[in-house]
Design a protein around this motif. Sequence first.
Motif, PDB file in Angstrom:
ATOM      1  N   SER A  73       0.834  -1.199   0.000  1.00 18.35           N
ATOM      2  CA  SER A  73       0.000   0.000   0.000  1.00 18.35           C
ATOM      3  C   SER A  73       0.869   1.249   0.000  1.00 18.35           C
ATOM      4  N   PRO A  74       1.058   1.864  -1.164  1.00 19.39           N
ATOM      5  CA  PRO A  74       1.808   3.121  -1.201  1.00 19.39           C
ATOM      6  C   PRO A  74       1.176   4.195  -0.326  1.00 19.39           C
ATOM      7  N   MET A  75      -0.156   4.168  -0.198  1.00 14.21           N
ATOM      8  CA  MET A  75      -0.819   5.150   0.649  1.00 14.21           C
ATOM      9  C   MET A  75      -0.375   5.008   2.097  1.00 14.21           C
ATOM     10  N   VAL A  76      -0.317   3.781   2.595  1.00 13.37           N
ATOM     11  CA  VAL A  76       0.136   3.551   3.960  1.00 13.37           C
ATOM     12  C   VAL A  76       1.567   4.048   4.129  1.00 13.37           C
ATOM     13  N   ASP A  77       2.422   3.798   3.127  1.00  9.05           N
ATOM     14  CA  ASP A  77       3.815   4.266   3.197  1.00  9.05           C
ATOM     15  C   ASP A  77       3.856   5.787   3.344  1.00  9.05           C
ATOM     16  N   ARG A  78       3.060   6.478   2.527  1.00  2.55           N
ATOM     17  CA  ARG A  78       3.052   7.943   2.575  1.00  2.55           C
ATOM     18  C   ARG A  78       2.605   8.460   3.936  1.00  2.55           C
ATOM     19  N   LEU A  79       1.510   7.889   4.434  1.00  3.40           N
ATOM     20  CA  LEU A  79       0.933   8.391   5.668  1.00  3.40           C
ATOM     21  C   LEU A  79       1.751   8.005   6.897  1.00  3.40           C
ATOM     22  N   LEU A  80       2.347   6.816   6.873  1.00  6.47           N
ATOM     23  CA  LEU A  80       3.204   6.416   7.996  1.00  6.47           C
ATOM     24  C   LEU A  80       4.405   7.349   8.126  1.00  6.47           C
ATOM     25  N   GLU A  81       4.960   7.732   7.009  1.00  4.95           N
ATOM     26  CA  GLU A  81       6.098   8.654   7.040  1.00  4.95           C
ATOM     27  C   GLU A  81       5.686   9.971   7.696  1.00  4.95           C
ATOM     28  N   LYS A  82       4.512  10.455   7.349  1.00  6.84           N
ATOM     29  CA  LYS A  82       4.032  11.710   7.910  1.00  6.84           C
ATOM     30  C   LYS A  82       3.778  11.578   9.423  1.00  6.84           C
ATOM     31  N   VAL A  83       3.153  10.463   9.824  1.00  9.44           N
ATOM     32  CA  VAL A  83       2.828  10.272  11.249  1.00  9.44           C
ATOM     33  C   VAL A  83       4.099  10.053  12.073  1.00  9.44           C
ATOM     34  N   GLN A  84       5.010   9.277  11.546  1.00  5.27           N
ATOM     35  CA  GLN A  84       6.245   9.023  12.289  1.00  5.27           C
ATOM     36  C   GLN A  84       7.030  10.320  12.501  1.00  5.27           C
ATOM     37  N   ALA A  85       6.984  11.210  11.501  1.00  7.62           N
ATOM     38  CA  ALA A  85       7.675  12.490  11.653  1.00  7.62           C
ATOM     39  C   ALA A  85       7.036  13.318  12.763  1.00  7.62           C
ATOM     40  N   ALA A  86       5.715  13.288  12.842  1.00  9.68           N
ATOM     41  CA  ALA A  86       5.005  14.033  13.883  1.00  9.68           C
ATOM     42  C   ALA A  86       5.318  13.483  15.266  1.00  9.68           C
ATOM     43  N   ILE A  87       5.331  12.139  15.378  1.00  8.02           N
ATOM     44  CA  ILE A  87       5.608  11.518  16.678  1.00  8.02           C
ATOM     45  C   ILE A  87       7.051  11.788  17.109  1.00  8.02           C
TER      46      ILE A  87
END
Length: 473
Positions: A455-469
Amino acid sequence: MVSSCKLTRCISCTVIDGIKQWRAEGLPLTTPSDEACKMFDATVTQIAKTCEDPTVGGTGTTLQKMLEADPNFVLGLALKNHLSRKKSFNDAKYAAELDQLVALAEKQNVTSREKLHVQAIKLQAEGEGMKACQVWERILVDHPHDILALRFAYMSYLVSGQSAQIRDTVCRVLPQWNISHPLYGYLLGLYAFGLEETNLFDQAEKTAKKALELNRQDSWATHSMTHVMESMGRTREGETFLSATESDWAPLSHVTYHLYWHWSLYNIEEGNFENALSVFDSKIASHLKNSGSWFTMTDATSILYRLEFEGVNVGDRWKTIYDFCVGHPWEHTWAFEDAHLLIGCSRGKDQEKCKQVMNSLKDFAEHGQGDMKRLTSVSIPLLEAIQCYEAEDYAGAIDILLPIRYNIIQIGGSHAQRDVFNLLLLHAAIKSKEPVHHKIARSLLMERRQLKEKSPMVDRLLEKVQAAISAES
């Protein structure tokens, strides 16, 4: 009188006497008219094939010719009423028509099967879709080849989120069909979708392939295959499949524009946002303008909402959807539609219309009837969560959605269609300013990863969330 037609399944076109042929099929029709039988058969065939057949003028023409041949054909009238059932539950004229149909069935002393069809149609018109399904299932016990009862039950299960029943209503009759029956392949296409909706992906794919080997233009089998590929994260393969088969499913299918919606979903998943917008502009938006289809409205709304989740500027494209939403009566006949109606009004920046939608639904919860009234315990909080998200109250949206997320299936549609509400929760958690919500977003993405490994979408969003955390640590 039609002497021949090109439909694969047209029982009455194979013999001179249509009445006798239907009786031989074990499905006698109470009408003195062979022509009415033939046109009934042509209409049912198009429903079974999910298509409009130009060789007989489409379903509108065959329905008209059927009732011209016999204006008092009870099962034909029941079919016509069902196909035009997008009526308000409080429509006195429509209710009177159904009462007249019930009286006509009694007067003519039609078969018990036809009486049950009339009973089911009346129940559904009153909003009691699940009770109607019980009647159609009763018909299928004695008449497993009654494709009309099967299709009506099947679609009612679909709009109420009954995934196992979508599968099992076909399961129960399939052993009593065989490949010699002209509609057998189309039954497999129906079955494949039920298998996919119950996560039996390998079996669903095999069944859909078999259906397409029998009938390459079976758009519902094509639809089942697109769901398999979407559910398994095989989006590039899905795009190739739709592109390679477009000439088979695009002409005259009832689900043509929904298949283009699936094409858009594949592009959104892959991050090809311009391609998704191109499909929206060239296929879906134009169809919404020309058709006035509520179903296309939900598809169009879903595409733009998902693109905006991804940060895409969709320009003035919401105007087409908003114009539709404010120009059509709100009947609350499908909770899935109500949610998209509110989104359309919200994105049209019309807060007064949003209030009217909510007030209308709350009034329906008090004074309405049937399945949709009972479902307001889920649909009202869902719409309230949408309002919170639109007001940038992301914490409020999360507080509402988390407790009901596993109940949203009840509003109907497929897993792929309802996924927009999973994404609503996910993006509310990402946008929230509360650190705990970012961790909830990460958990939701981990869950999504387990269900769809690629899931490329999951990859994109995980990167964003991990940066926030990481920034909060």
